[in-house]
Design a protein around this motif. Structure first.
Motif: not given
Length: 160
Positions: A19-43
Motif C-alpha cells: 500500500g505504501q509503494q502505490t501511495a508513493d508512486t501516485e502522480a502528484p495533483a495538478a497545480p491549481a490554475a493561476p487566478q487573476g487579481l479579481m478572483e483573489q480579491v473576491q476570495a
C-alpha cells in the motif's frame, strides 16, 4: 502456533508495504490554475478587499507618478461590486462591465473638509487580469463616479 503468527505478521507487513509503494508512486495533483487579481480579491473578506484596493492604488501611483493628485491619506473606501452589463455605457463605470470596482476617496482627514472629486479613484479588478486599472473620478463640481451605479434599462431585442 508460533509459525502461523509469524506468517500472519509477515503477510500483514507485506500488504502494508504494498500500500505504501502505490501511495508513493501516485502522480502528484495538478497545480491549481493561476487566478487573476479579481478572483483573489473576491476570495477575501469584504474589509480586506478594501484594504487591498488601497494598497494597490498606492503601488499604482508609485509606479505611475503622472497619476495626480497622489493619495496622501485615505478618507474612505467603498466597493461598487461587479459592474453589471446594464450600466450606462457613457458613465465612468461603462468600460468596466464585469470587473470588480472599489472606490477610494483620498484627502484630508477632517470631517469639516469637503471631499474633493479629483481625489476619488476607482481601483478596477478585471477578470483574469494580473494588474489593476486605476481611474480618477475628478470632475468640475462633483464626482464622475456616483455611489449609485447609473443603470439603464435593457429593452427587448427586436424581432425581424
Amino acid at each position: 502456533m508460533k509459525l502461523s503468527h509469524f506468517a500472519l505478521t509477515a503477510a500483514a507487513l507485506a500488504l502494508a508495504a504494498c500500500g505504501q509503494q502505490t501511495a508513493d508512486t501516485e502522480a502528484p495533483a495538478a497545480p491549481a490554475a493561476p487566478q487573476g487579481l479579481m478572483e483573489q480579491v473576491q476570495a477575501m473578506a469584504p474589509e480586506n478587499q478594501l484594504v487591498f484596493a488601497t494598497t494597490q492604488l498606492a503601488a499604482y501611483q508609485q509606479a505611475h507618478p503622472e497619476s495626480q493628485p497622489p493619495c496622501q491619506a485615505v478618507r474612505g473606501t467603498e466597493s461598487r461590486g461587479v459592474i453589471p452589463p446594464n450600466i450606462d455605457p457613457n458613465s465612468a463605470y461603462g468600460p468596466y462591465v464585469g470587473s470588480l470596482v472599489i472606490s477610494v476617496q483620498c484627502g484630508e482627514l477632517r470631517t469639516a473638509t469637503r471631499m474633493d472629486p479629483n481625489q476619488q479613484w476607482l481601483v478596477v479588478f478585471a477578470p483574469g487580469a494580473t494588474e489593476v486599472q486605476v481611474a480618477n473620478c475628478g470632475g468640475e463640481e462633483r464626482s464622475r463616479c456616483p455611489r449609485t451605479l447609473p443603470l439603464v434599462e435593457i429593452g427587448p431585442t427586436p424581432t425581424p
